[in-house]
Design an enzyme around this catalytic site. Sequence first.
Site, short mmCIF file in Angstrom:
data_model
loop_
_atom_site.label_atom_id
_atom_site.label_comp_id
_atom_site.label_asym_id
_atom_site.label_seq_id
_atom_site.Cartn_x
_atom_site.Cartn_y
_atom_site.Cartn_z
CE1 TYR A 159 -1.71 -0.49 5.75
CE2 TYR A 159 -2.51 0.76 7.43
CZ TYR A 159 -2.19 0.96 6.39
OH TYR A 159 -1.84 2.09 5.80
CE LYS A 163 1.81 0.85 6.43
NZ LYS A 163 2.70 1.30 5.38
P1 NAP Z 1 -2.70 3.14 -2.96
O1 NAP Z 1 -3.35 4.30 -3.84
O2 NAP Z 1 -3.43 1.75 -2.95
O3 NAP Z 1 -1.22 2.75 -3.82
C1 NAP Z 1 -0.27 1.63 -3.57
C2 NAP Z 1 0.69 1.74 -4.18
O4 NAP Z 1 1.46 0.63 -3.85
C3 NAP Z 1 0.59 1.46 -5.70
O5 NAP Z 1 1.42 2.53 -6.45
C4 NAP Z 1 1.02 0.05 -5.87
O6 NAP Z 1 1.58 0.07 -7.09
C5 NAP Z 1 1.86 0.12 -4.91
N1 NAP Z 1 2.29 -1.51 -4.61
C6 NAP Z 1 1.42 -2.34 -3.87
N2 NAP Z 1 2.01 -3.54 -3.77
C7 NAP Z 1 3.14 -3.39 -4.15
C8 NAP Z 1 4.25 -4.31 -4.50
N3 NAP Z 1 4.28 -5.57 -4.00
N4 NAP Z 1 5.39 -3.75 -5.18
C9 NAP Z 1 5.52 -2.66 -5.43
N5 NAP Z 1 4.55 -1.76 -5.43
C10 NAP Z 1 3.41 -2.14 -4.79
O7 NAP Z 1 -2.32 3.28 -1.49
P2 NAP Z 1 -1.90 4.74 -0.74
O8 NAP Z 1 -2.87 5.11 -0.24
O9 NAP Z 1 -1.13 5.77 -1.50
O10 NAP Z 1 -0.64 4.10 0.28
C11 NAP Z 1 0.82 4.37 0.05
C12 NAP Z 1 1.39 4.18 1.50
O11 NAP Z 1 0.96 5.03 2.23
C13 NAP Z 1 1.09 2.46 1.94
O12 NAP Z 1 2.20 2.20 2.56
C14 NAP Z 1 -0.02 2.76 2.87
O13 NAP Z 1 -0.17 1.87 3.80
C15 NAP Z 1 0.35 4.01 3.51
N6 NAP Z 1 -0.78 4.98 4.19
C16 NAP Z 1 -1.88 5.37 3.49
C17 NAP Z 1 -2.94 5.92 4.10
C18 NAP Z 1 -3.96 6.49 3.40
O14 NAP Z 1 -5.00 6.92 4.00
N7 NAP Z 1 -4.05 6.45 2.06
C19 NAP Z 1 -2.68 6.53 5.49
C20 NAP Z 1 -1.72 5.78 6.24
C21 NAP Z 1 -0.62 5.26 5.44
P3 NAP Z 1 0.85 -1.10 -8.42
O15 NAP Z 1 -0.43 -0.30 -8.59
O16 NAP Z 1 1.64 -0.75 -9.63
O17 NAP Z 1 0.59 -2.46 -7.98
#
Ligand code: NAP
Length: 252
Positions: A159, A163
Amino acid sequence: MAETLSLENRVAIVTGGSRGIGRAVALELAARGAAVVVNYNSSPGKAEEVVKAIQAGGGKAAAFQADVSTFEAAQNLVKFAVETFGDLHILVNNAGITRDMVIMMMPEADWDAVINTNLKSTFNCSKAAVKHMMRKRYGRIINIASVAGQMGNPGQTNYSASKAGQIGFTKALAREVAARKINVNAVAPGFVETEILDAMPEGTLEAALKLVPLARTAQPEEIGYAVAFLASDQAAYITGQVLGVDGGMAMM
Ligand code: NAP
């Protein structure tokens, strides 16, 4: 004077817009006037809910299934946006997953899945979008990176590498396309309250929050505000940057 942070007459794609941060970003861009393509992979119902919420508020939105880790699906996603809403101005590369494990135990498949979903997707979608944006001489690409790509996280070599890769990609592409008025930036969230946090081992979040000066997690909407700003005309002179939205966790 232009209305502050208006995105009227803009068309946006949010990858992984069905849940979590992507959902909040899609809602925020739409609230500011953008027509939004809500991309999803495996949650059609949740993507439709986001579309309905935007339409209920008088906005324009459409859902589109595409596994953005594959090159062809990303091309189709951009094609859909242009055919449906007539243009493409904003791409938010948000889709992402975690498969946490110490390197000694990490299966090769989990390395590949994370790199392909988080980093290769950013290349796939940006390549397709840039082709359109170059002709139009306008664009905003915003990559959702992470503090993990800046600081590194034990148990997250895959991861963190994905990133950090997005951050390098952001800077290189920003230099490549600046002459065409395409701005490329990254947002690096800290800990945001979404389902992705549920996968963290017990106690890890509590320990990690000790490193956050503001001493709390973020709400997904707080990432949406940063993305809306970077997508707006008010951010026209900002490119190649990484905007930390992390409660002060990584002060670069
Ligand atoms: P999440 O709630 O698990 O949501 C992930 C999203 O990505 C879902 O809409 C999922 O769609 C989509 N997705 C996964 N694989 C995919 C693919 N192959 N093609 C298209 N869509 C895909 O995660 P989140 O926390 O919102 O994270 C969103 C972004 O923010 C990520 O890049 C993550 O690394 C980054 N981020 C998150 C955090 C945190 O603390 N939450 C911190 C730093 C960075 P489906 O459900 O339709 O599969």
